[in-house]
Scaffold this motif. Structure first.
Motif, PDB file in Angstrom:
ATOM      1  N   SER A  51       0.723  -1.211   0.125  1.00  0.00           N
ATOM      2  CA  SER A  51       0.080  -0.138   0.107  1.00  0.00           C
ATOM      3  C   SER A  51       0.929   1.279  -0.039  1.00  0.00           C
ATOM      4  O   SER A  51       0.525   2.199  -0.662  1.00  0.00           O
ATOM      5  CB  SER A  51      -0.980  -0.109   1.106  1.00  0.00           C
ATOM      6  N   THR A  71      -8.826   2.582  -7.617  1.00  0.00           N
ATOM      7  CA  THR A  71      -8.701   1.359  -6.541  1.00  0.00           C
ATOM      8  C   THR A  71      -7.994   0.199  -6.957  1.00  0.00           C
ATOM      9  O   THR A  71      -8.066  -0.103  -8.155  1.00  0.00           O
ATOM     10  CB  THR A  71     -10.108   1.027  -5.742  1.00  0.00           C
ATOM     11  N   ALA A  73      -6.750  -3.717  -5.593  1.00  0.00           N
ATOM     12  CA  ALA A  73      -7.012  -4.582  -4.630  1.00  0.00           C
ATOM     13  C   ALA A  73      -6.269  -5.986  -5.047  1.00  0.00           C
ATOM     14  O   ALA A  73      -5.805  -6.160  -6.163  1.00  0.00           O
ATOM     15  CB  ALA A  73      -8.400  -4.934  -4.877  1.00  0.00           C
ATOM     16  N   ARG A  79      -8.398  -3.793  -0.377  1.00  0.00           N
ATOM     17  CA  ARG A  79      -7.925  -2.685  -1.149  1.00  0.00           C
ATOM     18  C   ARG A  79      -6.544  -2.424  -0.563  1.00  0.00           C
ATOM     19  O   ARG A  79      -6.168  -2.398   0.345  1.00  0.00           O
ATOM     20  CB  ARG A  79      -8.962  -1.549  -0.813  1.00  0.00           C
ATOM     21  N   HIS A  82      -6.910   3.461  -2.300  1.00  0.00           N
ATOM     22  CA  HIS A  82      -8.229   3.940  -2.435  1.00  0.00           C
ATOM     23  C   HIS A  82      -8.183   5.413  -2.126  1.00  0.00           C
ATOM     24  O   HIS A  82      -7.200   5.790  -1.527  1.00  0.00           O
ATOM     25  CB  HIS A  82      -9.029   3.186  -1.355  1.00  0.00           C
ATOM     26  N   ARG A  87     -10.050   3.578   4.124  1.00  0.00           N
ATOM     27  CA  ARG A  87     -10.709   2.173   3.414  1.00  0.00           C
ATOM     28  C   ARG A  87      -9.750   1.417   2.880  1.00  0.00           C
ATOM     29  O   ARG A  87     -10.248   0.293   2.426  1.00  0.00           O
ATOM     30  CB  ARG A  87     -11.859   2.666   2.366  1.00  0.00           C
ATOM     31  N   ILE A  88      -8.610   1.870   3.089  1.00  0.00           N
ATOM     32  CA  ILE A  88      -7.337   0.783   2.518  1.00  0.00           C
ATOM     33  C   ILE A  88      -7.383  -0.141   3.562  1.00  0.00           C
ATOM     34  O   ILE A  88      -7.424  -0.323   4.785  1.00  0.00           O
ATOM     35  CB  ILE A  88      -6.115   1.489   2.560  1.00  0.00           C
ATOM     36  N   VAL A  92     -13.275  -4.671  -1.381  1.00  0.00           N
ATOM     37  CA  VAL A  92     -13.828  -3.899  -2.412  1.00  0.00           C
ATOM     38  C   VAL A  92     -15.401  -3.980  -2.053  1.00  0.00           C
ATOM     39  O   VAL A  92     -15.841  -5.040  -1.893  1.00  0.00           O
ATOM     40  CB  VAL A  92     -13.359  -4.304  -3.680  1.00  0.00           C
TER      41      VAL A  92
END
Length: 514
Positions: A51, A71, A73, A79, A82, A87-88, A92
């Protein structure tokens, strides 16, 4: 006009909506493909700490491309990148299973932020799928772009509608003015009524516009004027007889009067009128009536009446002469009686129509001789006239002789003399008429055969018709006419044509009459 502009506007908007959506799909698909092909995304996806490497790349792609989100994934659907960092690490929100199996996706889906236009691509590394990329743009943004386009185009559409409405109103007003307020659906009925009226009347009707072009010719006018084919739209001067077109085109106020005109060898009574609508001249109309047969009948009737009047006068005159002879003989003066007979026979010598042999021609000359005596004119038939046995005068001969004698008698006047000579051979016909009148000046010779031109005083409706008719007969028979001064001191007209000339009626040389 408003309906047309509205329909065009709707079609344009539909196509523009389709175009903007197509552009948006192309944009998200391009970003998705480029992200899936990015080397750092391919190599780091699926590793711990991915990430930290991929999220900045996704954020940069979002900012540069103008899409709503990018996004990324992994194969578990978690994810890695994002737009919302919180929300990482979450799964999804849409189905990525087909993409993890190697399929691409392009369509519309509902996400946390609303309806979006999305593109999904698998991420491959060393030949294996290691994750997915999803790129989307809100449909509301696409609608916003469309509204901006509508806002730009709307003033032009409204302007076009306003101009179109004004133009159509002006066009409708102009059309109504041109058709004098008649509603379009009534035009067909008016045309039908006009055709029924004009083609049912017995008179010929000819119409021309202000530029001298034919706008109307009914069937009777075609027959009287000898017209064939479609002449409507042609210039009147190009297709009509000069005398008829002159009557139509004349600016002389007297042209509005009823006049005689010639068309071919037809004598027509023509009445011209201005065609007016709302006080404005639209052209002229000419009504035509055939007077050919009537004129021939009137001429024959006039001859018979003149002959009857002459016979009545002669009966009274002969009674007086018989009384004189009776007196001479009763007093035993036969010599005086013989001298008196010699005197009166000499004064009575005149048109010896028997020299001409043909009954029709003799009758015509006799009738003219009777009229001449009433006018104090002596009509003689030249004894040198030569008529081939069996020859008979046709209508052309009678027309020429009758008109030439009528003009000569009128020109000679009281106390004058007219002489006729006819030579009818096997191949050529010659007619010579001379009078003791004032003659015709050389400068007038060229014009006396035109309709309406006369060397005599007066301007009656029938003036100038006779010689014009003679000229047309001569032209048709391919003959000739000469004008000079005769032995009697006045005009002498000599007409000649071949008996087999073009235009001779079949059988006319054998005495058949039309």
């Amino acid at each position: 006009m408003l309906g047309l502009i509205g329909a065009v506007s709707i079609v344009v908007l539909v196509f523009e909506d389709h175009r903007t959506q197509q552009v948006a799909f192309d944009r998200v698909h391009t970003v998705a493909v480029q992200m899936a092909a990015h080397e750092s995304v391919r190599s780091e996806l699926g590793k711990p700490g991915a990430s930290a490497v991929i999220a900045p790349i996704a954020h940069l792609a979002t900012a540069v491309s103008g899409v709503q989100y990018v996004t990324v994934a992994d194969m578990a659907g978690i994810r890695v990148a994002h737009p919302d960092p919180e929300r990482i690490g979450e799964p999804v929100s849409s189905d990525h299973e087909p993409v993890r199996e190697g399929e691409s996706f392009r369509g519309t889906e509902v996400g946390p932020q609303g309806v979006t236009l999305r593109a999904k691509e698998p991420v491959r590394f060393n030949g294996e799928i290691v994750g997915t990329v999803s790129v989307g743009i809100l449909q509301s943004e696409i609608r916003g772009e469309l509204l901006e386009i509508v806002g730009t185009v709307a003033p032009w559409i409204m302007g076009a509608a306003a101009l179109g409405t004004i133009a159509s109103a002006l066009a409708a007003r102009m059309v109504r003015r041109r058709i004098y307020g008649v509603e379009p659906e009534a035009v067909a009925g008016l045309l039908q009524s006009q055709q029924a009226l004009l083609f049912s009347v017995h008179d010929g009707v000819v119409g021309v516009d202000s530029e001298g072009r034919l706008t109307l010719v009914n069937d009777e006018a075609r027959r009287l004027l000898g017209l064939s084919g479609d002449v409507v739209g042609s210039r009147a001067s190009d297709v009509l007889d000069p005398t008829v077109s002159a009557q139509l085109g004349s600016e002389d106020p007297g042209a509005e009067e009823t006049k005689y005109v010639l068309s071919g060898e037809r004598i027509l009574v023509a009445t011209r009128r201005e065609a007016l609508a709302n006080g404005k001249s639209l052209g002229r109309t000419l009504t035509l009536q055939d007077r050919t047969e009537l004129e021939e009948t009137l001429r024959e009737l006039k001859g018979q009446r003149s002959l009857a009047d002459a016979l009545g006068s002669q009966a009274h005159e002969f009674a007086n002469r018989l009384h004189v002879l009776s007196g001479y003989l009763s007093f035993g003066e036969p010599g005086e009686a013989a001298a008196y007979l010699q005197r009166i026979s000499g004064s009575a010598l005149g048109a010896d129509a028997g020299i001409l042999k043909d009954p029709a021609l003799s009758g015509l000359v006799g009738a003219n001789a009777a009229g001449a005596r009433e006018a104090g004119v002596r009509l003689l038939v030249d004894p040198e006239s030569q008529i081939e046995p069996g020859w008979r005068a046709d209508e052309d001969v009678l027309t020429v002789v009758g008109n030439l004698l009528s003009n000569a008698i009128e020109a000679a006047g009281d106390g004058g003399t007219v002489r006729l000579q006819v030579k009818a051979g096997s191949e050529r016909l010659g007619i010579c008429v001379e009078d003791s009148g004032p003659g015709i000046a050389p400068s007038e010779v060229e014009g006396i055969f035109r309709r309406g031109v006369s060397s005599k005083a007066g301007t009656g409706a029938g003036r100038g018709i006779g010689l014009a008719l003679v000229d047309r007969v001569i032209r048709r028979r391919a003959g000739s006419v000469s004008v000079g001064t005769g032995e009697l001191g006045g005009a002498m007209m000599t007409v000649e044509w071949n008996r087999t000339a073009p235009g001779t009626l079949p059988g006319s040389e054998m005495g058949e009459r039309e």
